[in-house]
Design a protein around this motif. Structure first.
Motif, short mmCIF file in Angstrom:
data_model
loop_
_atom_site.label_atom_id
_atom_site.label_comp_id
_atom_site.label_asym_id
_atom_site.label_seq_id
_atom_site.Cartn_x
_atom_site.Cartn_y
_atom_site.Cartn_z
N THR A 244 0.98 -1.64 -0.19
CA THR A 244 0.17 0.46 -0.69
C THR A 244 0.54 0.86 0.21
O THR A 244 0.36 2.36 -0.34
CB THR A 244 -0.62 0.09 1.51
N LEU A 247 1.22 4.05 -2.71
CA LEU A 247 0.00 5.21 -3.06
C LEU A 247 0.38 5.93 -2.43
O LEU A 247 -0.18 6.97 -2.83
CB LEU A 247 -1.65 4.20 -2.08
N LYS A 264 -7.18 5.91 -4.40
CA LYS A 264 -6.81 4.86 -4.01
C LYS A 264 -8.20 3.97 -4.15
O LYS A 264 -7.93 2.58 -3.53
CB LYS A 264 -6.87 5.55 -2.82
#
Length: 318
Positions: A244, A247, A264
């Motif tokens: 993650t 992102l 997202k």
């Protein structure tokens, strides 16, 4: 404390074993704090760089830290722009065990992670691979992808045709059916899998070129200023990442978000979730899939542990 040379580190990281190790580590997990980024500024801009520090550990097993120094001005000195060192410790005692070649670890685990993701994300019958880029990681992608798919033909494209030709010759020498792609758009339209490993700061791959069923693998963009794809690629694809953290870091994702092409909350899953069977991956033969990696310290620790254990068992190899 042992020092493993680049050739020793590579020798103990065969790609099939590395794919297996990465999958097992993602299933079992480990502690991975956010990486540290430090700007090394100098009065002479050519001497300025970036220091990355990437720690990870499994309590009572292994603890590791990778340092990466990126100095873009080095090309004027005839030196690589990136240098990397890995230090492996005993996580129960903190005792240093080994220093390994960080460049070998990084390039091999990066190619292996992309191939591992493709096990879930590319079509099972995928046979045509396009490699965009000709650096260390790009040169390893065909071998890595052949661990998970029956790759019959490989095309190589690079801004510098001479570099593309050189990589094609090296792949042919390894017994692979490789060709130089004269034109990027046509090569993307032909490919089942498109894997990009460049330092591009502007989109190379256009979403309009992607055919139904294509898997797009984006490796190069690990800072907000770098980008290998346009927003249309993300708008059309089901998007997966290695972590993650992508992102926050990946220009491909951040650029598409800024353009309103992607959000997202549209992230389908991470590589860890794929390995843990928390997401099935590709759902149809027509689906376009996209895997964006920025690097994960878990992968580095998995690779360093594999190399060190291999060296312990066969210390005289390589």
């Amino acid at each position: 404390m042992q020092i493993l040379t680049p050739s020793q580190t590579e020798h103990h990281l065969p790609l099939p074993a590395l794919l297996t190790a990465l999958e097992q580590w993602f299933i079992e997990g480990c502690e991975v704090p956010l990486r540290h980024n430090h700007a090394i500024t100098s009065p002479n801009a050519d001497d300025s760089g970036i220091l990355l520090i990437m720690p990870a550990w499994r309590p009572s097993q292994y603890l590791g830290v990778k340092t990466v120094s990126i100095f873009p001005g080095n090309h004027q000195r005839g030196l690589p722009g990136l240098h990397s060192v890995y230090i492996l410790y005993n996580a129960a005692t903190g005792q240093p065990l080994a220093v390994l070649d960080g460049d070998a670890i990084t390039s091999r685990r990066t190619a292996a992670a992309s191939a591992l993701a493709a096990r879930w994300l590319s079509r099972p019958d995928a046979q045509k691979l396009l490699v965009v880029g000709t650096g260390r990681v790009a040169s390893l992608l065909p071998e890595a992808y052949r661990c998970v798919r029956d790759i019959q033909s490989i095309e190589v494209w690079n801004r510098n045709p001479t570099s593309a030709h050189a990589l094609v010759e090296r792949l042919r020498a390894q017994g692979m059916n490789a060709q130089q792609a004269p034109e990027l758009e046509a090569a993307v339209r032909r490919a089942d899998i498109v894997s990009c490993a460049t330092l591009s700061t502007a989109p190379l791959i256009r979403g309009a070129w992607l055919q139904p069923g294509t898997h797009l693998d984006l490796i190069g963009s690990f800072t907000p200023a770098m980008r290998e794809s346009d927003g249309e690629c993300l708008r059309r694809a089901t998007v997966f990442t290695d972590t993650t953290e992508a992102l926050m870091k990946a220009g491909d994702l951040l650029g598409a978000i800024e353009e309103g092409a992607w959000a997202k909350d549209q992230l389908a899953a991470t590589l860890e979730q794929l390995c843990r069977s928390q997401h099935p991956g590709r759902r149809s033969a027509e689906e376009i899939t996209l895997f964006k990696s920025v690097g994960n310290a878990l992968e580095d620790l998995a690779a360093a542990s594999l190399a060190y254990d291999g060296w312990l068992n066969h210390p005289h190899h390589a």
